[in-house]
Design an enzyme around this catalytic site. Structure first.
Site, mmCIF file in Angstrom:
data_model
loop_
_atom_site.group_PDB
_atom_site.id
_atom_site.type_symbol
_atom_site.label_atom_id
_atom_site.label_comp_id
_atom_site.label_asym_id
_atom_site.label_seq_id
_atom_site.Cartn_x
_atom_site.Cartn_y
_atom_site.Cartn_z
ATOM 1 N N HIS A 179 30.252 35.044 -22.715
ATOM 2 C CA HIS A 179 30.071 36.347 -23.342
ATOM 3 C C HIS A 179 30.108 35.405 -24.554
ATOM 4 O O HIS A 179 30.238 33.898 -24.484
ATOM 5 C CB HIS A 179 31.986 36.692 -23.878
ATOM 6 C CG HIS A 179 31.931 37.668 -23.186
ATOM 7 N ND1 HIS A 179 33.427 37.960 -22.559
ATOM 8 C CD2 HIS A 179 31.682 39.365 -22.345
ATOM 9 C CE1 HIS A 179 33.231 39.368 -21.754
ATOM 10 N NE2 HIS A 179 31.997 39.960 -22.055
ATOM 11 N N GLU A 182 31.364 32.984 -27.268
ATOM 12 C CA GLU A 182 33.202 32.213 -26.709
ATOM 13 C C GLU A 182 32.797 30.725 -25.992
ATOM 14 O O GLU A 182 32.391 30.262 -25.453
ATOM 15 C CB GLU A 182 33.742 32.934 -25.448
ATOM 16 C CG GLU A 182 34.097 33.919 -25.686
ATOM 17 C CD GLU A 182 34.444 35.628 -24.702
ATOM 18 O OE1 GLU A 182 34.068 34.821 -23.522
ATOM 19 O OE2 GLU A 182 34.785 36.416 -25.035
ATOM 20 N N ARG A 237 27.985 38.645 -28.845
ATOM 21 C CA ARG A 237 28.389 38.903 -27.740
ATOM 22 C C ARG A 237 28.018 39.499 -26.529
ATOM 23 O O ARG A 237 27.753 38.640 -25.368
ATOM 24 C CB ARG A 237 29.838 40.197 -28.242
ATOM 25 C CG ARG A 237 30.310 39.870 -26.084
ATOM 26 C CD ARG A 237 31.726 41.084 -26.942
ATOM 27 N NE ARG A 237 31.622 41.599 -25.531
ATOM 28 C CZ ARG A 237 33.366 41.420 -25.564
ATOM 29 N NH1 ARG A 237 33.742 40.826 -25.389
ATOM 30 N NH2 ARG A 237 33.884 42.027 -23.486
ATOM 31 N N HIS A 307 36.219 32.202 -19.772
ATOM 32 C CA HIS A 307 36.282 33.132 -21.229
ATOM 33 C C HIS A 307 36.673 32.540 -21.720
ATOM 34 O O HIS A 307 37.955 31.252 -21.984
ATOM 35 C CB HIS A 307 36.870 34.361 -20.382
ATOM 36 C CG HIS A 307 36.286 35.110 -19.729
ATOM 37 N ND1 HIS A 307 34.954 36.085 -20.592
ATOM 38 C CD2 HIS A 307 35.821 35.178 -18.316
ATOM 39 C CE1 HIS A 307 34.362 37.001 -19.167
ATOM 40 N NE2 HIS A 307 34.632 36.089 -18.418
ATOM 41 N N GLU A 381 40.847 32.981 -19.536
ATOM 42 C CA GLU A 381 40.867 32.576 -21.276
ATOM 43 C C GLU A 381 41.379 31.686 -21.875
ATOM 44 O O GLU A 381 42.731 32.122 -22.019
ATOM 45 C CB GLU A 381 41.692 34.277 -21.010
ATOM 46 C CG GLU A 381 40.924 35.794 -21.085
ATOM 47 C CD GLU A 381 40.079 36.141 -22.136
ATOM 48 O OE1 GLU A 381 39.607 35.097 -22.448
ATOM 49 O OE2 GLU A 381 38.921 36.830 -20.899
#
Length: 420
Positions: A179, A182, A237, A307, A381
């Protein structure tokens, strides 16, 4: 000027000068506890011309009772949205008061250096040059493997890291930057490569890993999108692919893998940030990665994808609520890795299957890799939990990467001892 004309003028500005979008935009955290709250949040995305940017979860369809919802609201529509929020009595707070100021504060380490830096957010050209230089200066440990071009023609190269033995070795595959916005994700892949080459021979764990296994690192999957975030729209994104018949650009590469494709948590609307694409692997970047992993599936024993944000360590499944066959073992390893990460700075991660731990999302790379036969398949994440969101300051790159290294090394050591 009528309100309609006023909005149209601002939309023209929005389209022409995307690099200056964020003045006085706010990021809200909403806390829906009633179905009426959920309905209101979903209504926000259908009001035209209002464009609400969902940060977490990634689309309004994923909003449910009792989950925090982070959204960016353009300045032009703040009064409208604030009025509706207060009328609904939904609990909410402002996470970011002025997004443009937050974008400026992201680079809190001083003027951007021309040279590559592991504690700065490097643009794509800088990363590409770095890949060439670190490969040539560590030719005994690193080789570069071309896996195809992006939609806009940029080369995708995987760095193969490991002691060259002349015989086939089992491997771990890690990618970053799926993405575009990020940024902490590609920063970690670069950090990992640095740590691998600089500690090989001195750190027993890294030395053992690279003697016995190879680590394939793809520093940025979505290169076109990543470059676009540096030049035009920091909040972009998706990929940058185009298709005749629509003015909407790109697809979500992490909804484009052939794993429950375009079902739960994915959109068939080309304008959506979670657009699944026109078919599985319709995005060339996804196909290049999938082809490489398929070609090497006999030796790839772990798949790690990086991510942000939320501080989670996830594993399959995200496209179904059913538990993976290896659920217990995957959870045990995730909890051990999260504990290792927490030991450095006290940063707390939550571990679990994607669908129940965060939200359902079909077409993800970790589910696809697991179904292909890569048992140890994980999604990180990274920091934070919303204070900065996608705009994690550069001053947090080093601590974020240091703690994440502990988790990645924990998983790698486990895989190394449990080859299947």
């Amino acid at each position: 000027m009528s309100i309609y004309e006023y909005i149209c003028v601002h939309l023209c500005i929005y389209e022409l000068y995307e690099c200056a979008l964020f003045f006085r935009d706010k990021v809200f955290r909403l806390k829906p506890v009633l179905e009426e709250h959920v309905s209101l949040i979903k209504e926000l995305c259908v009001w035209r011309p209002l464009q609400v940017d969902f940060w977490r979860p990634e689309s309004p369809q994923l909003v449910t009772i009792d989950i925090d919802v982070d959204i960016r609201v353009p300045a032009l529509y703040l009064d409208m949205v604030s009025t509706r929020l207060h009328q609904s009595d939904m609990e909410h707070e402002v996470l970011i008061e002025d997004l443009e100021e937050a974008v400026k504060r992201e680079r809190d380490s001083g003027p951007t250096p021309r040279a590559h830096s592991y504690t700065r957010y490097n643009n794509w050209d800088t990363i590409n040059s770095w890949m060439n230089s670190i490969t040539s200066s560590n030719s005994d440990l690193i080789s570069k493997m071309f896996i195809g071009n992006t939609y806009e023609g940029r080369p995708m190269n995987v760095l193969k890291i490991g002691r060259k033995t002349g015989s086939g070795k089992n491997a771990i595959f890690m990618d970053c930057g799926i993405h575009a916005r990020e940024w902490i994700s590609p920063a970690f892949c670069q950090w990992f490569v640095k740590e691998a080459v600089s500690t090989y021979g001195s750190d027993p764990q890294m030395t053992s890993l690279l003697d016995q296994m190879d680590v394939y690192v793809l520093p940025v999957i979505n290169i076109d999108g990543y470059q676009y975030t540096h030049t035009s729209n920091r909040m972009w994104r998706k990929t940058r692919s185009r298709k005749s018949g629509t003015s909407c650009i790109g697809a979500d590469p992490n909804r484009n893998f052939n794993a429950g494709w375009c079902t739960l948590g994915a959109s068939s609307n080309p304008c959506s940030d979670t657009f699944c694409g026109y078919s599985p692997e319709s995005e060339i970047e996804v196909k290049n990665v999938a082809d490489f992993i398929r070609k090497n599936k006999g030796i790839i024993k772990a798949y790690l994808t990086i991510h942000s944000y939320s501080q989670l360590l996830l594993f399959p499944y995200s496209y179904t609520y059913e538990l993976a066959a290896d659920h217990s073992e995957l959870m045990k390893v995730a909890e051990g890795a999260s504990s290792a990460l927490r030991s450095l700075y006290g940063t707390r991660y939550t571990s679990g299957p994607g669908a129940t731990t965060i939200y359902p999302a079909a077409g993800g790379s970790d589910d696809w890799a697991y179904d292909l036969g890569v048992k140890y398949s994980y999604t990180f994440e990274l920091r934070d939990t919303g204070r900065y969101g996608f705009l994690l300051p550069e001053s947090q790159i080093q601590p974020t990467c240091e703690e994440t290294m502990l988790a990645v090394k924990y998983i790698a050591a486990y895989v190394q001892k449990n080859i299947y």
